[in-house]
Design a protein around this motif. Structure first.
Motif, PDB file in Angstrom:
ATOM      1  N   MET A  78       0.841  -1.176   0.000  1.00  0.00           N
ATOM      2  CA  MET A  78       0.000   0.000   0.000  1.00  0.00           C
ATOM      3  C   MET A  78       0.892   1.248   0.000  1.00  0.00           C
ATOM      4  SD  MET A  78      -3.099   1.098   2.576  1.00  0.00           S
ATOM      5  CE  MET A  78      -2.372   0.235   3.918  1.00  0.00           C
ATOM      6  N   ILE A  79       0.558   2.196  -0.827  1.00  0.00           N
ATOM      7  CA  ILE A  79       1.282   3.461  -0.921  1.00  0.00           C
ATOM      8  C   ILE A  79       0.516   4.525  -0.136  1.00  0.00           C
ATOM      9  CG2 ILE A  79       2.036   5.295  -2.476  1.00  0.00           C
ATOM     10  CD1 ILE A  79       2.285   3.141  -4.663  1.00  0.00           C
ATOM     11  N   THR A  80       1.241   5.251   0.716  1.00  0.00           N
ATOM     12  CA  THR A  80       0.633   6.297   1.524  1.00  0.00           C
ATOM     13  C   THR A  80       1.416   7.590   1.371  1.00  0.00           C
ATOM     14  OG1 THR A  80      -0.044   4.648   3.163  1.00  0.00           O
ATOM     15  CG2 THR A  80      -0.059   6.943   3.863  1.00  0.00           C
ATOM     16  N   VAL A  81       0.702   8.697   1.207  1.00  0.00           N
ATOM     17  CA  VAL A  81       1.293  10.033   1.231  1.00  0.00           C
ATOM     18  C   VAL A  81       0.759  10.704   2.494  1.00  0.00           C
ATOM     19  CG1 VAL A  81       1.467  12.271   0.087  1.00  0.00           C
ATOM     20  CG2 VAL A  81       1.385  10.178  -1.286  1.00  0.00           C
ATOM     21  N   ARG A  82       1.693  11.226   3.295  1.00  0.00           N
ATOM     22  CA  ARG A  82       1.313  11.833   4.565  1.00  0.00           C
ATOM     23  C   ARG A  82       2.267  12.964   4.894  1.00  0.00           C
ATOM     24  NH1 ARG A  82       5.186  10.545   8.047  1.00  0.00           N
ATOM     25  NH2 ARG A  82       6.312   8.581   7.824  1.00  0.00           N
ATOM     26  N   SER A  83       1.945  13.709   5.918  1.00  0.00           N
ATOM     27  CA  SER A  83       2.813  14.779   6.408  1.00  0.00           C
ATOM     28  C   SER A  83       4.014  14.170   7.137  1.00  0.00           C
ATOM     29  CB  SER A  83       2.055  15.691   7.367  1.00  0.00           C
ATOM     30  OG  SER A  83       0.996  16.332   6.706  1.00  0.00           O
ATOM     31  N   ALA A  84       5.144  14.827   7.016  1.00  0.00           N
ATOM     32  CA  ALA A  84       6.355  14.382   7.714  1.00  0.00           C
ATOM     33  C   ALA A  84       6.215  14.629   9.206  1.00  0.00           C
ATOM     34  CB  ALA A  84       7.570  15.126   7.177  1.00  0.00           C
ATOM     35  N   ARG A  85       7.027  13.903   9.956  1.00  0.00           N
ATOM     36  CA  ARG A  85       7.125  14.117  11.394  1.00  0.00           C
ATOM     37  C   ARG A  85       8.514  14.663  11.707  1.00  0.00           C
ATOM     38  NH1 ARG A  85       5.354   8.700  11.341  1.00  0.00           N
ATOM     39  NH2 ARG A  85       7.398   8.150  12.212  1.00  0.00           N
ATOM     40  N   GLN A  86       8.626  15.435  12.748  1.00  0.00           N
ATOM     41  CA  GLN A  86       9.890  16.061  13.128  1.00  0.00           C
ATOM     42  C   GLN A  86      10.996  15.030  13.362  1.00  0.00           C
ATOM     43  OE1 GLN A  86       9.642  18.562  16.602  1.00  0.00           O
ATOM     44  NE2 GLN A  86      11.507  19.644  16.071  1.00  0.00           N
ATOM     45  N   ASP A  87      10.647  13.890  13.939  1.00  0.00           N
ATOM     46  CA  ASP A  87      11.660  12.876  14.238  1.00  0.00           C
ATOM     47  C   ASP A  87      12.167  12.137  12.996  1.00  0.00           C
ATOM     48  OD1 ASP A  87       9.301  11.427  13.803  1.00  0.00           O
ATOM     49  OD2 ASP A  87       9.692  10.004  15.419  1.00  0.00           O
ATOM     50  N   GLU A  88      11.642  12.455  11.831  1.00  0.00           N
ATOM     51  CA  GLU A  88      12.076  11.816  10.590  1.00  0.00           C
ATOM     52  C   GLU A  88      13.109  12.635   9.816  1.00  0.00           C
ATOM     53  OE1 GLU A  88       8.055   9.388   9.378  1.00  0.00           O
ATOM     54  OE2 GLU A  88       8.133  11.531   8.896  1.00  0.00           O
ATOM     55  N   ALA A  89      13.531  13.756  10.348  1.00  0.00           N
ATOM     56  CA  ALA A  89      14.424  14.665   9.610  1.00  0.00           C
ATOM     57  C   ALA A  89      15.675  13.970   9.090  1.00  0.00           C
ATOM     58  CB  ALA A  89      14.797  15.869  10.474  1.00  0.00           C
ATOM     59  N   ALA A  90      16.328  13.168   9.905  1.00  0.00           N
ATOM     60  CA  ALA A  90      17.567  12.508   9.471  1.00  0.00           C
ATOM     61  C   ALA A  90      17.310  11.499   8.353  1.00  0.00           C
ATOM     62  CB  ALA A  90      18.251  11.833  10.659  1.00  0.00           C
ATOM     63  N   VAL A  91      16.232  10.736   8.455  1.00  0.00           N
ATOM     64  CA  VAL A  91      15.888   9.759   7.412  1.00  0.00           C
ATOM     65  C   VAL A  91      15.570  10.484   6.110  1.00  0.00           C
ATOM     66  CG1 VAL A  91      14.171   8.030   6.718  1.00  0.00           C
ATOM     67  CG2 VAL A  91      15.065   8.038   9.050  1.00  0.00           C
ATOM     68  N   LEU A  92      14.815  11.565   6.197  1.00  0.00           N
ATOM     69  CA  LEU A  92      14.470  12.334   5.001  1.00  0.00           C
ATOM     70  C   LEU A  92      15.709  12.949   4.373  1.00  0.00           C
ATOM     71  CD1 LEU A  92      11.207  14.058   6.282  1.00  0.00           C
ATOM     72  CD2 LEU A  92      11.420  11.974   4.909  1.00  0.00           C
ATOM     73  N   ALA A  93      16.613  13.453   5.202  1.00  0.00           N
ATOM     74  CA  ALA A  93      17.861  14.032   4.685  1.00  0.00           C
ATOM     75  C   ALA A  93      18.675  12.973   3.959  1.00  0.00           C
ATOM     76  CB  ALA A  93      18.674  14.648   5.827  1.00  0.00           C
ATOM     77  N   GLU A  94      18.721  11.772   4.501  1.00  0.00           N
ATOM     78  CA  GLU A  94      19.468  10.680   3.867  1.00  0.00           C
ATOM     79  C   GLU A  94      18.875  10.329   2.501  1.00  0.00           C
ATOM     80  OE1 GLU A  94      20.241   5.954   4.677  1.00  0.00           O
ATOM     81  OE2 GLU A  94      20.092   7.276   6.416  1.00  0.00           O
ATOM     82  N   ILE A  95      17.556  10.260   2.424  1.00  0.00           N
ATOM     83  CA  ILE A  95      16.891   9.972   1.146  1.00  0.00           C
ATOM     84  C   ILE A  95      17.166  11.093   0.150  1.00  0.00           C
ATOM     85  CG2 ILE A  95      14.620   9.817   0.016  1.00  0.00           C
ATOM     86  CD1 ILE A  95      13.696   8.283   2.573  1.00  0.00           C
ATOM     87  N   GLY A  96      17.042  12.338   0.596  1.00  0.00           N
ATOM     88  CA  GLY A  96      17.327  13.471  -0.280  1.00  0.00           C
ATOM     89  C   GLY A  96      18.745  13.428  -0.800  1.00  0.00           C
TER      90      GLY A  96
END
Length: 172
Positions: free
Chosen positions: A1-19
């Motif tokens: 299942m694919i989900t689009v949602r708002s980011a959470r503050q504690d995900e900043a490092a994971v998001l930075a790594e993906i970016g």
């Protein structure tokens, strides 16, 4: 299942790594990105830590696969990153559709974005109805250098609506 949602503050490092991974992949065809990697890594972590409220996350079966941001919460998509391991699986298309629905829902009739002029992702955006409207060279403080940039836009008609309203959408 694919989900689009708002980011959470504690995900900043994971998001930075993906970016960073997606950026390195995009930059690999342009020049030696290793020279810019440290600056890019710091820029991604700073951005995702400070602007997490403007980030939409796409995940498949609970695993974050990419993210996009509308830094000023207007019609402009300022960041769009899909982890290279998750590309070509429809996730970018679903994330873009969700962003466009949010932009349209806020009353804007056009979605805009800009990227470096030799980014292979331009073909992805053109496939989804975006047109290049300008080319410029400008200084990027994040990279500490001049960058050739193109501006793209897409008119959002009511007929483009795919039912993805708001910050949360689930596709099966």
């Amino acid at each position: 299942m694919i989900t689009v949602r708002s980011a959470r503050q504690d995900e900043a490092a994971v998001l930075a790594e993906i970016g960073l991974k997606a950026w390195e992949s995009a930059m690999s065809t342009i020049e030696d990105s290793s020279v810019l990697r440290d600056a890019a890594e710091a820029a991604f972590l700073s951005f995702t830590s400070q602007h997490w409220l403007t980030i939409s996350v796409i995940e498949e079966d609970g695993v974050i696969a990419g993210w996009a941001a509308r830094e000023r919460l207007d019609e402009t998509v300022t960041d769009f990153w899909i982890d290279p391991l998750w590309q070509s699986r429809g996730l970018g298309t679903a994330l873009l559709a969700s962003l466009e629905a949010d932009i349209r829902h806020q009353g804007f009739d056009t979605a805009r974005l800009e990227t470096h002029a030799r980014n292979e992702a331009i073909a992805f955006f053109e496939k989804h109805g975006y047109t290049i409207h300008w080319l410029t060279v400008s200084y990027s403080p994040k990279l500490d250098r001049d960058v050739e940039t193109v501006g793209l836009s897409k008119r959002l008609d009511d007929g483009d609506d795919d039912g993805l309203h708001g910050r949360q959408a689930t596709l099966q």
